[in-house]
Design a protein around this motif. Structure first.
Motif, mmCIF file in Angstrom:
data_model
loop_
_atom_site.group_PDB
_atom_site.id
_atom_site.type_symbol
_atom_site.label_atom_id
_atom_site.label_comp_id
_atom_site.label_asym_id
_atom_site.label_seq_id
_atom_site.Cartn_x
_atom_site.Cartn_y
_atom_site.Cartn_z
ATOM 1 N N GLY A 33 -8.768 -21.444 -3.502
ATOM 2 C CA GLY A 33 -8.119 -22.008 -4.900
ATOM 3 C C GLY A 33 -6.392 -22.341 -3.730
ATOM 4 N N CYS A 34 -6.995 -22.888 -2.299
ATOM 5 C CA CYS A 34 -5.875 -23.041 -2.206
ATOM 6 C C CYS A 34 -4.612 -24.188 -2.391
ATOM 7 C CB CYS A 34 -5.960 -22.983 -0.245
ATOM 8 S SG CYS A 34 -6.521 -22.272 0.334
ATOM 9 N N ILE A 35 -3.777 -24.675 -2.664
ATOM 10 C CA ILE A 35 -2.998 -26.080 -2.736
ATOM 11 C C ILE A 35 -1.778 -26.169 -1.761
ATOM 12 C CG2 ILE A 35 -3.103 -25.083 -5.089
ATOM 13 C CD1 ILE A 35 -0.344 -24.208 -4.958
ATOM 14 N N THR A 36 -1.439 -27.128 -1.754
ATOM 15 C CA THR A 36 -0.450 -27.954 -1.055
ATOM 16 C C THR A 36 0.912 -27.917 -0.981
ATOM 17 O OG1 THR A 36 -1.607 -29.516 -0.239
ATOM 18 C CG2 THR A 36 -2.009 -28.140 1.361
ATOM 19 N N GLY A 37 1.546 -28.533 -0.322
ATOM 20 C CA GLY A 37 2.841 -28.983 -0.960
ATOM 21 C C GLY A 37 4.172 -27.824 -1.618
ATOM 22 N N LEU A 38 3.911 -26.892 -1.445
ATOM 23 C CA LEU A 38 4.587 -25.187 -1.483
ATOM 24 C C LEU A 38 5.418 -25.548 -0.433
ATOM 25 C CD1 LEU A 38 2.855 -22.495 -2.303
ATOM 26 C CD2 LEU A 38 3.752 -24.097 -3.860
ATOM 27 N N THR A 39 7.064 -26.642 -0.791
ATOM 28 C CA THR A 39 7.871 -26.944 -0.170
ATOM 29 C C THR A 39 9.272 -25.678 -0.847
ATOM 30 O OG1 THR A 39 8.645 -29.072 -1.610
ATOM 31 C CG2 THR A 39 7.371 -29.189 0.772
ATOM 32 N N ASN A 40 10.653 -26.402 -0.100
ATOM 33 C CA ASN A 40 11.367 -24.801 -0.878
ATOM 34 C C ASN A 40 11.839 -26.021 -2.126
ATOM 35 O OD1 ASN A 40 11.529 -23.336 0.929
ATOM 36 N ND2 ASN A 40 13.638 -24.628 1.992
#
Length: 173
Positions: A33-40
């Motif tokens: 369930g991990c995701i990437t790309g969580l920028t501001n």
């Protein structure tokens, strides 16, 4: 916060339903369930402490279902989409609309370390929550204008006046 090394067990940490701005290392055996790309850009206004989700956030519909948690930090029913959203806020276009408008003449804003309320009717109900979701103020308003001293921080303000509810985030500096 970067995850490095091991945690007292000699194994890589168990990382589930987390958001990262970079890829989760492949050495972690379980990264469900991990995701990437969580920028501001994934949040409404991260620079000013508003961690509610933006309409394009990768955290929307990326959370895990926890049956005992049926609403988010401001009372929005979960889930709004096909799954729970990751984090404290459930994204909803109706909540987004409520957060960006005033109800009739009601104004809610920060002024000199105070929460300032104007345009209220006698008997309006005010609830103020801190970032942990704790109710810090619950009172009936007895005037059209009110000023309430608060410590610096981000608050969720809910005002019910004449059967209409305004939910707004306020940063007190």
């Amino acid at each position: 916060i970067p995850i490095t090394g091991t945690i007292n067990t000699g194994k890589d940490p168990l990382v589930t339903y987390c958001g990262f701005d970079v890829a989760v290392p492949t050495t972690y055996a379980d990264k469900t369930g991990c995701i990437t790309g969580l920028t501001n850009a994934a949040f409404a206004d991260a620079a000013n402490g508003d961690w509610s989700l933006s309409p394009t956030s990768a955290a929307i519909d990326a959370g895990t279902t926890i049956g005992a948690i049926t609403t988010d930090i401001i009372g929005t029913v979960r889930p709004q989409g096909t799954a729970y959203d990751m984090g404290a806020y459930e994204f909803s276009t109706s909540v987004l609309t409520d957060l960006n408008k005033n109800t009739d003449n009601i104004k809610c804003f920060s002024e000199n370390n105070n929460l300032r309320l104007t345009g209220l009717s006698f008997g309006a109900q005010l609830k103020v929550y801190n970032l942990t979701g704790a109710l810090v103020i619950n009172k009936t308003i007895n005037s059209s204008d009110d000023s309430i001293l608060l410590v610096s921080g981000l608050y969720i303000v809910s005002i019910t006046d004449n059967a209409k509810t305004l939910i707004q985030k306020v940063v007190v500096k």
